[in-house]
Structure formats: C-alpha cells, structure tokens
Design a protein around this motif. Structure first.
Motif, short mmCIF file in Angstrom:
data_model
loop_
_atom_site.label_atom_id
_atom_site.label_comp_id
_atom_site.label_asym_id
_atom_site.label_seq_id
_atom_site.Cartn_x
_atom_site.Cartn_y
_atom_site.Cartn_z
N GLN A 64 31.03 33.49 -20.15
CA GLN A 64 30.50 32.25 -19.56
C GLN A 64 30.11 31.26 -20.65
OE1 GLN A 64 26.52 32.42 -17.77
NE2 GLN A 64 27.33 31.26 -16.03
N SER A 65 29.44 31.77 -21.70
CA SER A 65 29.04 30.90 -22.80
C SER A 65 30.25 30.27 -23.48
CB SER A 65 28.23 31.73 -23.82
OG SER A 65 27.96 30.98 -24.99
N ARG A 66 31.31 31.06 -23.68
CA ARG A 66 32.50 30.51 -24.35
C ARG A 66 33.19 29.49 -23.47
NH1 ARG A 66 35.18 27.84 -26.58
NH2 ARG A 66 36.93 28.23 -28.00
N ARG A 79 26.04 32.12 -30.68
CA ARG A 79 26.09 33.57 -30.83
C ARG A 79 25.36 34.03 -32.10
NH1 ARG A 79 26.48 32.81 -26.83
NH2 ARG A 79 24.72 34.23 -26.93
N PHE A 80 25.54 33.29 -33.18
CA PHE A 80 24.87 33.65 -34.44
C PHE A 80 23.36 33.56 -34.29
CE2 PHE A 80 22.90 32.58 -38.47
CZ PHE A 80 23.44 33.53 -39.33
N LEU A 81 22.89 32.48 -33.70
CA LEU A 81 21.45 32.29 -33.59
C LEU A 81 20.82 33.19 -32.54
CD1 LEU A 81 21.29 28.41 -34.00
CD2 LEU A 81 20.61 30.16 -35.65
N ILE A 159 29.38 42.06 -31.83
CA ILE A 159 29.83 40.86 -32.53
C ILE A 159 31.35 40.79 -32.57
CG2 ILE A 159 29.88 39.73 -34.79
CD1 ILE A 159 26.99 40.79 -35.18
N VAL A 160 32.00 41.95 -32.74
CA VAL A 160 33.47 41.99 -32.66
C VAL A 160 33.95 41.45 -31.31
CG1 VAL A 160 35.47 43.54 -32.53
CG2 VAL A 160 33.77 43.85 -34.34
#
Length: 351
Positions: A64-66, A79-81, A159-160
């Motif tokens: 959904q985020s992507r 994603r990093f934060l 993360i992958v």
C-alpha cells in the motif's frame, strides 16, 4: 470487500502486531531460559507463527505504501525512517549500555573493540555473514551464550522484501507487477511444499527465510487483490478453518500464507481495538528489545527461579517501557520528520 473496509480507516492491526511481538518473547523464553523445546502448534514454533504473521501484515501495508508513494525516493525514505532509527538506537543501547552493564554486574569480562564490532556489524540489520550475533564473554554460561539479539535476522529479510516491492513496482506497470509477485509467490510456495512433502531436503532447516518472505508476498497479493477478497465474518471463519486444517496436515510452511493473511487482515476489521497503538505503536520496540531483556534476566538467574511463562511476563514488563521510549523519542520523531519533508516537497507542485 477487504479494500473497502480498510478504506474506512478503522482496524486493529496495531493491536495484532503487539500481540505477535509478545508471542515472540513468550516463544523465546524456552530457548533463552533453557526450559527445553518450546510449544509448536501445528508443527511450527510459536515464534515462527508470530514472525510470519508480522510479515503478512507488512506485505499488505508496505505494498500500500509503495502504491501510494509519489516517488520511489519517498517510498525508500519512508521505509528507512520506519526501520533504521529504532534499530540504530537499539543496537547502540545493547552494545554500549546493556551488555557492558550486565557483564559488570555478573563479573564477566569483555573487550571494548568487540562492543564496537557488534554495533557496527548489526547496523546491517542482521545481514547473514555480516552481523555478529554476540559479544564475546558477556553471555558466558547462559542457555544461549552466543547472541544478544536473535530476532534481528528477520529485519534483514523484511528489508529485502521492501526492496523487492520497490523494484518490482518501479520497473513494471501495476498489472505486470501483480503478475510478477504472483509468479514469485507460486514458485516459492511450490519449493517449500516440496520440502514439506519430503520430496526435497530443506536447504536451511532452522528458520528458513523463504517462509516469512512468502507470507510477505501473500500480504502484498492481498493488497493487490483487495477488492476481490471478502472481509466479513464468513471470510474470517473460513480462513481460520483453513489455517487449522493446513497446520494440522503439516503443510503450514508452504500453504498457510494466504489464509493466514486473510485471517489477520479480516480479523483486524472485526476486533474493537483500533485505539490500541493509534498514538504509540510499541510493537516494533517490543520486538527488537525483547531478546536483549531476556538475556539480562537470564544473566541474573531469573530463569532458574521461575517457569517459562513467568520469565516471559517479567521480560514483557521491562520491555514495554523501553518500547514506549523508543516509539516516543526515536521512531515517532523520525516519522514526523519524514512527513514534514514529504509535505515540503509537495508545496511547489501545488503552487
């Protein structure tokens, strides 16, 4: 349908993730306390059930985020934060506070370069062959003398999955991306089914990463096909029955993924717990601080005095405030900073 119900904005996914994080701590109690084999409902460890549940929910939310991200950069930043600020602080706290203090209290010796190596390598989020599991000397004599934070290996594979979704939707149109993820899911499920059916030997019999990755893909597919998936009580009951039957037959690692995702997602729409975690979602902190806290308790000999569930309960009592501090002062500010940066980037486009 699932998509329509989630669009209404009320669900209990934060509450479910908190329960799953607590399940991980309960599961690890048997190992870290030296109590013997842990419960394995359906032939799968309790902690593994929790991890694949986490991955399934993440698959839905991350896809959904992507899909909603304006650019690949904004997706990557989000994603990093969401992952790294809490992880960096947790690794630092373990390396430079928890481990040396525990060693000092229990009379164990350690070398400061080992602390630095533990910190530096675990910034890789538990990358295999890179992250060091332990700090020599600090856990000697415990049921697990080798590891200060076992669950970190799952963060690497999560993360992958983030990268996989980002790349697939970055190079493919949505229709083709949907087919690509479906093809990967079918291929992976077929491979794991062959292992479940004993046609193949598992290449990694302990905590095979492909199993949670498949559940992530199932969650991603649940989002992509959300307008075709029912979300009522019938779907909830049907998915629960499927999960029970598949687990009972011994095929949970290969066939559980889609029904488990529907069970968790549809269940989150039925539970009246949407307020849990709406302000402070501590599930991530509970997950990453649980193992270190249990190692501290084991170092103090608590595991020798209490049964496993009391050992787990003591850990949860200590972990909860640590997780709240992480959410309040590390994870929350990082997310707010990201939202402010995203908002500032949109201003020129709206002007």
């Amino acid at each position: 349908m699932l998509g329509h119900r989630f669009a209404e904005g009320k669900n209990s996914l934060n509450a479910i993730r908190l329960v799953l994080a607590a399940m991980v701590i309960v599961s690890h109690s048997w190992w870290l306390g030296g109590y013997g084999p842990e419960p394995q409902p359906g032939g799968v460890k309790l902690g593994t059930w929790a991890v694949i549940g986490f991955f399934g929910i993440s698959g839905y939310l991350i896809t959904q985020s992507r899909m909603q991200a304006r650019t690949a950069g904004s997706y990557a930043r989000a994603r990093f934060l969401r992952t790294y600020p809490g992880l960096i602080v947790c690794v630092a706290v373990v390396a430079f506070l928890i481990a040396p203090l525990t060693a000092a209290v229990t009379g164990k010796r350690f070398a400061w370069p080992d602390l630095l190596m533990y910190f530096a390598t675990n910034l890789s989020a538990g990358m295999p062959q890179v992250a060091l599991a332990g700090i020599p000397g600090t856990l000697d004599g415990l049921p697990d003398p080798m590891s200060w934070n076992g669950p970190l290996w799952t963060l690497f594979w999560e993360i992958v999955c983030y990268v996989l979704v980002g790349v697939v939707f970055g190079i493919c149109r949505p229709e083709l991306a949907r087919l690509a993820l479906l093809g990967l899911f079918i291929l992976g499920s077929t491979l794991v089914f062959a292992v479940d059916a004993e046609w193949l030997v598992s290449p990694a019999p302990y905590d095979w990463p492909l199993v949670p990755v498949l559940t992530f893909l199932a969650g991603s597919l649940a989002y992509l096909f959300r307008d075709r998936i029912p979300a009522g009580r019938g779907a909830l009951g049907g998915s629960a029955v499927l999960v029970a039957v598949i687990a009972g037959l011994g095929f949970a690692p290969s066939l559980i993924h889609l029904p488990l995702c529907v069970l968790l997602l549809a269940g989150s729409l039925q539970l009246p717990l949407s307020a849990v975690g709406s302000r402070y979602d501590i599930s991530y902190g509970v997950y990453i601080y649980g193992w270190p806290v249990q190692q501290v308790l084991a170092s103090l000999g608590v595991h020798n005095a209490v049964p496993p569930l009391i050992f787990a309960g003591a850990a949860l009592l200590i972990v909860a405030p640590l997780a709240w501090l992480s959410c309040r002062y590390v994870e929350g500010p990082a997310r707010r900073w990201r939202r402010s940066k995203d908002a500032s980037r949109r201003v020129p486009e709206l002007a």
